[in-house]
Structure formats: structure tokens, C-alpha cells
Design a protein around this motif. Sequence first.
Motif, PDB file in Angstrom:
ATOM      1  N   VAL A  76      61.737  44.171  53.791  1.00  0.00           N
ATOM      2  CA  VAL A  76      62.970  44.125  54.585  1.00  0.00           C
ATOM      3  C   VAL A  76      62.694  44.333  56.071  1.00  0.00           C
ATOM      4  N   THR A  77      61.455  44.109  56.481  1.00  0.00           N
ATOM      5  CA  THR A  77      61.052  44.319  57.867  1.00  0.00           C
ATOM      6  C   THR A  77      61.900  43.522  58.851  1.00  0.00           C
ATOM      7  N   THR A  78      62.309  42.311  58.475  1.00  0.00           N
ATOM      8  CA  THR A  78      63.132  41.504  59.388  1.00  0.00           C
ATOM      9  C   THR A  78      64.498  42.143  59.626  1.00  0.00           C
ATOM     10  N   GLY A  79      64.892  43.065  58.785  1.00  0.00           N
ATOM     11  CA  GLY A  79      66.149  43.799  58.960  1.00  0.00           C
ATOM     12  C   GLY A  79      65.897  45.184  59.537  1.00  0.00           C
ATOM     13  N   LYS A  80      64.890  45.290  60.390  1.00  0.00           N
ATOM     14  CA  LYS A  80      64.478  46.580  60.951  1.00  0.00           C
ATOM     15  C   LYS A  80      65.642  47.345  61.593  1.00  0.00           C
ATOM     16  N   GLU A  81      66.599  46.610  62.181  1.00  0.00           N
ATOM     17  CA  GLU A  81      67.744  47.284  62.809  1.00  0.00           C
ATOM     18  C   GLU A  81      68.624  47.992  61.775  1.00  0.00           C
ATOM     19  N   PHE A  82      68.499  47.609  60.511  1.00  0.00           N
ATOM     20  CA  PHE A  82      69.249  48.260  59.438  1.00  0.00           C
ATOM     21  C   PHE A  82      68.395  49.269  58.672  1.00  0.00           C
ATOM     22  N   TYR A  83      67.097  48.966  58.522  1.00  0.00           N
ATOM     23  CA  TYR A  83      66.222  49.747  57.646  1.00  0.00           C
ATOM     24  C   TYR A  83      65.138  50.549  58.365  1.00  0.00           C
ATOM     25  N   GLY A  84      64.931  50.308  59.632  1.00  0.00           N
ATOM     26  CA  GLY A  84      63.875  51.014  60.367  1.00  0.00           C
ATOM     27  C   GLY A  84      64.202  52.497  60.553  1.00  0.00           C
ATOM     28  N   GLU A  85      63.257  53.199  61.125  1.00  0.00           N
ATOM     29  CA  GLU A  85      63.441  54.635  61.343  1.00  0.00           C
ATOM     30  C   GLU A  85      64.683  54.884  62.208  1.00  0.00           C
ATOM     31  N   GLY A  86      65.560  55.764  61.737  1.00  0.00           N
ATOM     32  CA  GLY A  86      66.781  56.100  62.459  1.00  0.00           C
ATOM     33  C   GLY A  86      67.918  55.106  62.265  1.00  0.00           C
ATOM     34  N   ALA A  87      67.658  54.014  61.540  1.00  0.00           N
ATOM     35  CA  ALA A  87      68.681  52.988  61.287  1.00  0.00           C
ATOM     36  C   ALA A  87      69.614  53.447  60.163  1.00  0.00           C
ATOM     37  N   PRO A  88      70.796  52.837  60.064  1.00  0.00           N
ATOM     38  CA  PRO A  88      71.795  53.311  59.106  1.00  0.00           C
ATOM     39  C   PRO A  88      71.363  53.315  57.635  1.00  0.00           C
ATOM     40  N   TYR A  89      70.515  52.372  57.229  1.00  0.00           N
ATOM     41  CA  TYR A  89      70.116  52.306  55.816  1.00  0.00           C
ATOM     42  C   TYR A  89      68.670  52.709  55.580  1.00  0.00           C
ATOM     43  N   ASN A  90      68.098  53.446  56.509  1.00  0.00           N
ATOM     44  CA  ASN A  90      66.709  53.870  56.389  1.00  0.00           C
ATOM     45  C   ASN A  90      66.471  54.717  55.141  1.00  0.00           C
ATOM     46  N   ALA A  91      67.467  55.428  54.674  1.00  0.00           N
ATOM     47  CA  ALA A  91      67.312  56.268  53.486  1.00  0.00           C
ATOM     48  C   ALA A  91      66.961  55.445  52.245  1.00  0.00           C
ATOM     49  N   LEU A  92      67.271  54.149  52.256  1.00  0.00           N
ATOM     50  CA  LEU A  92      67.039  53.291  51.087  1.00  0.00           C
ATOM     51  C   LEU A  92      65.601  52.794  50.972  1.00  0.00           C
ATOM     52  N   VAL A  93      64.828  52.846  52.051  1.00  0.00           N
ATOM     53  CA  VAL A  93      63.502  52.223  52.044  1.00  0.00           C
ATOM     54  C   VAL A  93      62.409  53.189  51.628  1.00  0.00           C
ATOM     55  N   GLY A  94      61.283  52.600  51.203  1.00  0.00           N
ATOM     56  CA  GLY A  94      60.146  53.412  50.772  1.00  0.00           C
ATOM     57  C   GLY A  94      60.321  53.955  49.363  1.00  0.00           C
ATOM     58  N   LYS A  95      61.274  53.400  48.627  1.00  0.00           N
ATOM     59  CA  LYS A  95      61.552  53.863  47.265  1.00  0.00           C
ATOM     60  C   LYS A  95      62.354  52.808  46.524  1.00  0.00           C
ATOM     61  N   ASP A  96      62.569  53.031  45.234  1.00  0.00           N
ATOM     62  CA  ASP A  96      63.461  52.172  44.459  1.00  0.00           C
ATOM     63  C   ASP A  96      64.856  52.787  44.564  1.00  0.00           C
ATOM     64  N   SER A  97      65.739  52.083  45.243  1.00  0.00           N
ATOM     65  CA  SER A  97      67.092  52.582  45.527  1.00  0.00           C
ATOM     66  C   SER A  97      68.157  51.855  44.708  1.00  0.00           C
ATOM     67  N   THR A  98      67.839  51.511  43.493  1.00  0.00           N
ATOM     68  CA  THR A  98      68.744  50.733  42.649  1.00  0.00           C
ATOM     69  C   THR A  98      70.114  51.390  42.508  1.00  0.00           C
ATOM     70  N   ARG A  99      70.136  52.661  42.168  1.00  0.00           N
ATOM     71  CA  ARG A  99      71.403  53.361  41.949  1.00  0.00           C
ATOM     72  C   ARG A  99      72.244  53.402  43.230  1.00  0.00           C
ATOM     73  N   ALA A 100      71.604  53.683  44.348  1.00  0.00           N
ATOM     74  CA  ALA A 100      72.313  53.757  45.632  1.00  0.00           C
ATOM     75  C   ALA A 100      72.947  52.409  45.989  1.00  0.00           C
ATOM     76  N   VAL A 101      72.232  51.319  45.732  1.00  0.00           N
ATOM     77  CA  VAL A 101      72.765  49.989  46.017  1.00  0.00           C
ATOM     78  C   VAL A 101      73.955  49.700  45.099  1.00  0.00           C
ATOM     79  N   ALA A 102      73.832  50.055  43.834  1.00  0.00           N
ATOM     80  CA  ALA A 102      74.913  49.821  42.875  1.00  0.00           C
ATOM     81  C   ALA A 102      76.176  50.594  43.262  1.00  0.00           C
ATOM     82  N   LYS A 103      75.980  51.815  43.737  1.00  0.00           N
ATOM     83  CA  LYS A 103      77.117  52.665  44.087  1.00  0.00           C
ATOM     84  C   LYS A 103      77.523  52.536  45.555  1.00  0.00           C
ATOM     85  N   MET A 104      76.730  51.779  46.322  1.00  0.00           N
ATOM     86  CA  MET A 104      76.926  51.678  47.769  1.00  0.00           C
ATOM     87  C   MET A 104      76.985  53.091  48.356  1.00  0.00           C
ATOM     88  N   SER A 105      75.926  53.828  48.073  1.00  0.00           N
ATOM     89  CA  SER A 105      75.858  55.235  48.431  1.00  0.00           C
ATOM     90  C   SER A 105      74.558  55.545  49.154  1.00  0.00           C
TER      91      SER A 105
END
Length: 173
Positions: A76-105
Amino acid sequence: MLSSYIFYTSTGQSAMFFARSVAVCLFISICSAKDTEIRNASKPVRLFTEEELKRYDGSEDGQPIYMAIKGVVFDVTTGKEFYGEGAPYNALVGKDSTRAVAKMSLDPADLTHDTMGLTEKQLQSLEQIFTGTYKAKYPIVGYTSRRVLNEDGSPNKDFKPEDQPNFSIKDEF
């Protein structure tokens, strides 16, 4: 009359030469584009442990950013503004975030692969986001070992790479 014939013939030959030249250039262009696709598709697909996946959490400049959903690891590097350090969805990266995506949490308790207890609506949302967003937008770079291997390390017989769009079996293994 003869001069008209010579002019028509030479003009026709020039037009034919031009058309053939354009066709050859187009063919070469298509072939080199296909060659690039073939080279890109032949990159090996990796198997990530949880520890390895943590390295790609967006905290290190120049390092790609990876996120797993349903055991499929996306770049998801091309979405760095969403997933990079300090970005709103950074908590989702570096792991399997299946549950969080399903719950939008972004709740830390939901940052897991575990789908137990999700509602039918959440599972449908997960599938829609997985297919419509991640598979459509980001390249697959591998799988989590949890998806391919059972807890005891034996192969997961239910894992079918051919069910993963954007890949063909020959490209994967």
C-alpha cells in the motif's frame, strides 16, 4: 497520363511504407510493454510471518508499506498519505488487519486476522472492501504464513492460490 500513374504509384508506395512503419513501431511498443508486464509478474511472492510483516509498518523511510487482509499481503506504499507514519490508517499496516477492515475500526483490539463473531453485514463489507479496494488498487506481494500454514506448521489444504485474482499459479510459485 503516365506521369499521373507514376505519381500515384510513388505516393501509394510512400503511404504503404508509412503505414508499415507505424505498424512496426506499434508492434514493438506493445511487445516491450508485454515484456515489462511479464518481468513484473515474475517477481516471487513471499510468505510473511507476523514478525516479518511488522517491519513494513511505514515507520522507515524508503521501506515499502505492507498491509494484510484475509491473509493476503498488499503493498500500500502508493497510499502513503493514508498508511504512512502518522497517517490516519497507519494502525492497519504491518499486520493482518482483517477484523478492523470488516468493522471499519481502528480500535487496537480489532487489529487482528480474527474474524470470529463478525456479523454477516461485516463479512460482506470485508469482502467488498477486499475485492473492490485492495485487490483492485494495490499489488499483492505475498501471504501471511497463517493463511498458507496451519497452527502446527503443516500446509493449509484449503489455501488455493488460483482463487486469488491478479495472480496465476505460474506467477505465484
